[in-house]
Scaffold this active site. Sequence first.
Site, PDB file in Angstrom:
ATOM      1  N   SER A 688       0.805  -1.226   0.000  1.00 26.14           N
ATOM      2  CA  SER A 688       0.000   0.000   0.000  1.00 26.14           C
ATOM      3  C   SER A 688       0.839   1.278   0.000  1.00 26.14           C
ATOM      4  CB  SER A 688      -0.946   0.012   1.203  1.00 26.14           C
ATOM      5  OG  SER A 688      -0.219   0.018   2.412  1.00 26.14           O
ATOM      6  N   LYS A 731      -6.300   3.611   8.970  1.00 27.13           N
ATOM      7  CA  LYS A 731      -5.369   4.570   8.367  1.00 27.13           C
ATOM      8  C   LYS A 731      -5.934   5.988   8.397  1.00 27.13           C
ATOM      9  CE  LYS A 731      -3.222   1.160   5.277  1.00 27.13           C
ATOM     10  NZ  LYS A 731      -3.010   0.734   3.883  1.00 27.13           N
TER      11      LYS A 731
END
Length: 805
Positions: A688, A731
Site C-alpha cells: 500500500s 489509516k
Amino acid sequence: MLTSKEKSDTKRLPMMPIRDVVIFPYMMTPFVVGRESSVRALEEAMAGDKKIFLATQHDASIDEPKPNEIYSVGTIVNIVQSLKLPDGNIKVLVEGVERAKVVSISDDEGFFRATVRTSTYKVETGPQLDALISRVTGLFEQYVKLSQNLNYESMVAAIRVDEPGKLADTVGANLQLTIEEKQELLEIFDPVDRLTRVAEMLDIEIEKLNVDRTIQGRVKRQMEKAQKEYYLNEKIKAIQKELGRGEKSEIDELKKKIEQAGMTKDAHDKALAELRRLENMPPMSAESTVSRNYLDWLLAVPWKKKTKEIRDLKYAKEILESDHYGLDKIKERILEFLAVRRLVKNPRGSILMFVGPPGVGKTSLGMSIAKSTGRKFVRMSLGGVRDEAEIRGHRRTYIGALPGQIIQMMKKAGTRNPVFMLDEVDKMSMDFRGDPSAALLEVLDPEQNYMFVDHYLDVEYDLSQVFFIVTANVLHTIPPALQDRMEVIRLSGYTELEKFEIAKRFLVRKQKEQTGLDAEQVEFTESGLKELIQYYTREAGVRNLEREIGNICRKVARRVVEEAGRTGKKRPKLEKAVVTENKVSEYLGPQKFRDLKADKQNEIGATTGLAWTEVGGSILTTEATIMEGRGKLTITGKLGDVMQESAQAAMSYIRSRAHTLGLPRDFYRHLDIHIHVPEGAIPKDGPSAGITLATSIASALTQIPVRCDVAMTGEITLRGKVLPIGGLKEKLMAAHRHGIKEIVLPKDNEKDLPDIPDIIKTEMKLSFVESMDQVLKIALEREVQPLPMPAAIQAAAETRPEEVH
C-alpha cells in the site's frame, strides 16, 4: 563320540511352503491349504506316493514366497488324510517322517519341486546317552506339571522312547517355543546334539513357568486381601445400619443427585454405571478416588439449569449506552440478537468475534453484553495456550486428570447459557501436544457444539445455548477454518472526539474512585483532557489515556495525604486541583508526542504515507534523495520484500513517464536514488506504500516539494494504475490524529466510506484517484511541466551509448 553319520540319500519331491508352524518328524499335524501353487503341489503328491516336503517360510505375511524366503531345512511328511472344503480350500492331516535339507528348487510346473538330502545317524548307546535321556525325560515331566496347556498322562506316554532323535523331536514339538527356536531344533540333524539342545531349552522354559507361578500367587494373595477388605466394609455398613446411623449412605446421596441433575440419557447411564463400580470398590483405594472425582465433575456441570434471559431491547440499549460510548455497529448487532431471541422459541447461541487493536473495549463489551441480557459471564484467556488438552481435557487414565477449560468454565458459570468470552484467540500456538485451535473448531461450530465431548467426561455436552464471544487483535494468525465459524466484527479504534467523550464519561470517574478522590479534590477540564489525548497518548484505544489520567490522580492523592499528615486532619481542606491545558505538563512532564500540524513545511522528496499496524493505524514518512551516480536504487528502513518490490515498480513507472515529468529519458544513467523510510528498527512491509514511494521519487527528480498536509495510501502498478488497499478506517483515523487535511485514496476504496466516522469525512478531504498522474497533481506543490516534444526527441537522440566491457 556318541553318534556317527551312517549314510545320506537324495530325493526329489513336491514342496509346499507353510506359515506359522514348524513340523517335526513323528508329529501329526492338521492344516488348511489355500494357495494355488500349494494346492498343485498337494495334488501332485496325492497322485504319487503321498509324500511331500514341507518347509516354513521366513515371513508369514508373504502370499507367494520365493525360494530364498523359505527355510532350507524342512520335513518330509506322509499325507494321511485330505478333505476339500466348501470354500475351495483343502484340509490335510500329515505325519512327519524325517528332516531333510534343500539342495535345489524348481518352479517350472506351477509349484515348487525340491531336491532334498536326508541323513541317517548311528547312535552308540552307553551310560552317557542314558543319563541324557533320563534328564530330558525328567525335565519334560516337570515342564508338563507346571504347564496348564498339556495333558500329563498323554505327554508322559509319548516320551517313553529309547531313541534319542525321536525323544528330542517329540519334546521339541510340544514346547511353547517361537518359530525361530523350533526351526533351530529342526536344523540339528545329529540326534544327541539335538537332545542336548532340548535339555537346555527345557531348563529355560521351566524357569519361566516358575516365575509366572510366583507372580500368580502374589496376585491371588492381593485379590484375597481386597475381598477381605470389601467383606469387612460391608459388615461395618450393616452394623452402622443396625445402630441407626448412616441410613442415607454416601452412595444413596450420589444416586439421588444423579437422578435430579437432569443429565442426558448417555450421561445418566454412564454416571449410574460408575456409581455401581464405586459401590464395589474399597473406599481407601486409589481407583475409588478417581471414580468419585469423576462423579463429582459429572454432577457439578450444569445440565438443565438456565439463566432467565432479559429480552427487553430498551433495557439492553440503556445498559450498552451507559457502559460504552460509540461502537454503534456492535450495539446494533447485539440488539438484533436479542430481537431474534424474542421471536424464536429455541434459538441457538451466537458466536461473535471482535477484532481490533488493544484498548478499544473488546473484553469490557463482552461483560456489558452479559449484563444487558441477564446472563452469567465467564472468561477464558487463550494467550499462550498450546496444549489441545486445555480445551478438551485429559482422559481419566492419566494421574491427576481434569476436564478441559471449557467444561471448567461451564461449571463456574453454573448455567447452560452463559456469555462465554474466549480472549486473545490470535495468541494461541501449537507444539507436539496438539493444536488447540483445531480443538476449538468443534466448540465454535453451531452445527457441532450441541454434542461437544470432553475427554475427561467422555459424554456429549450441549454448548449450543452458550453465547460465545471471541476477541483478537489480528486475523492472519487465526486459521481460516476457525474464522469461518464466527461472525467477525471489527473495532477499528476511536477518534479524538470519541476518546474525549470516553475520558469525560468513564475514565475520569473510574480513576477518581480507584485513587480515593472526589469532585472537590480534582477536576479535569475539557482543554486538559484534549491536551492529554493529543500530546501524551498516540493509540487506537484508550488504555494509555486511562493510565495517564491515573498518574495525575495519584499525584493529587499523594498531595492530599501529605497535607493530612502535616495538619493532622483526616480530610484536610485543599485548593481543588484543576487539570487544565497548562497544568498537564506539571504533572506528567514535557509532551511525549510532537504535534505534526506545527512546524511542518513542504519538502522535496518527503511524502506522508499511511500504514496499518496491529495496534491501529499510523503515518509513515517516506524520504527520497538523488545523488550523482550510475543509476543505482538504494532502499533502506528495514523494508520487507513486498515493499521493496513496490519501490522498484514505482521507479519503473517514473522511468516510463520521464517525458511527462519533464525529465531526460536517460536521467537514471547519471543519478543514484536513495529511498528511506524512518524508524529503521521497525520492520515494514506491504504493497500500500506504492504511490507514496512513487511520489517521493517524482518529487526528488523534479525538485518540486510535496504538500505536507496531504497523506496517501495505495498500491501502484507498472502502468501507473492505483489499486485498492485494506485497513482504510484505521489509516484514516491515524491521519486524523496527526492533523492531515487531505487524503489520496484508491477509487476502488470509495465503497468503504460508510464505515468511516462522520467526523473524519467532515474534517478531512478525501480524494479518490485511479492513476498516478492524478496523485502527483494533488500531492506536488505545483504541476509538473513535461518536456516539449522536440526537446524530448533531441534528448532521445543524444542518449549516450552504453560502455562495452
